[in-house]
Design an enzyme around this catalytic site. Structure first.
Site, short mmCIF file in Angstrom:
data_model
loop_
_atom_site.label_atom_id
_atom_site.label_comp_id
_atom_site.label_asym_id
_atom_site.label_seq_id
_atom_site.Cartn_x
_atom_site.Cartn_y
_atom_site.Cartn_z
N GLY A 45 0.85 -1.18 0.00
CA GLY A 45 0.00 0.00 0.00
C GLY A 45 0.88 1.23 0.00
N GLU A 149 -3.11 2.56 5.50
CA GLU A 149 -3.00 3.65 4.51
C GLU A 149 -3.94 4.80 4.84
OE1 GLU A 149 -0.43 3.57 2.72
OE2 GLU A 149 -0.03 1.46 3.12
N HIS A 152 -2.56 7.32 7.19
CA HIS A 152 -1.70 8.34 6.57
C HIS A 152 -2.50 9.57 6.14
CE1 HIS A 152 2.21 6.43 6.56
NE2 HIS A 152 1.71 5.32 6.02
#
Length: 192
Positions: A45, A149, A152
């Protein structure tokens, strides 16, 4: 084009990412570059903040994980065959199931892996690469990769999920990464 991965300590990794529109400049090429960068770096990812873009975009290929599992390991994740997808403007709708531990790492925090507890399932609202609205539920390792992910995009890192004492023990290694004192097989970008 293979892009440099932003290292721990860079402010973009702590920024909440912004939604984008189909008019975002060179989006198709950016997505292609993200796939190429992710595969070159041996990731499953990659989120836009990791390539110094504060936008709500990430790519995931958890299907490649399952090609490397033996039959016994595949039985541990019966409802998860993996997914290869682009996620634009993703937002969590629901989290389901018990939290479970899995040893995670991150391209932005190389050479550090820790057990992180995350829910078994996530339901996401997002746009695909054609800006078509999607609502899907993911589970198992795929849910984990997506949640990693997604973090993030919210300015969080996997180390934020570990106990404070463990984080304190990692401080020296984290400081080294932020200073560029780390060797990896891919290009990195460090905070100035």
């Amino acid at each position: 084009m293979i892009l440099p991965i932003v290292a721990y300590g860079h402010p973009v990794l702590r920024t909440v990412a912004k939604n984008i529109t189909p008019e975002y400049p060179n989006l198709d090429q950016l997505i292609l570059d993200m796939w190429e960068t992710m595969y070159y770096s041996n990731g499953v990812g990659l989120a836009a903040p990791q390539i110094n873009r504060d936008i709500r975009l990430f790519v995931v290929d958890s299907a490649q994980i399952f090609t490397n599992l033996d039959d016994k390991e595949k039985l541990e994740y019966p409802n998860d065959e993996g997914v290869k997808s682009v996620f634009i403007n993703a937002h969590i709708r629901e989290l389901h199931g018990d939290d479970w531990a899995y040893n995670e790492g991150c391209l932005s925090i190389p050479k550090i892996r820790e057990d992180v507890y995350r829910p078994e399932e996530v339901t996401l609202d997002y746009l695909d690469e054609n800006f078509q609205p999607q609502t899907r539920t993911f589970n198992g390792i795929t849910a984990r990769v997506i949640l990693h992910e997604y973090d993030h995009l919210e300015g969080r890192l996997f180390i934020d999920h570990i106990k404070p004492l463990k984080r304190k023990l990692l401080k020296g290694k984290l400081d080294d990464i932020s200073k560029g004192k780390v060797r990896v097989d891919y290009r990195m970008m460090f905070a100035k």
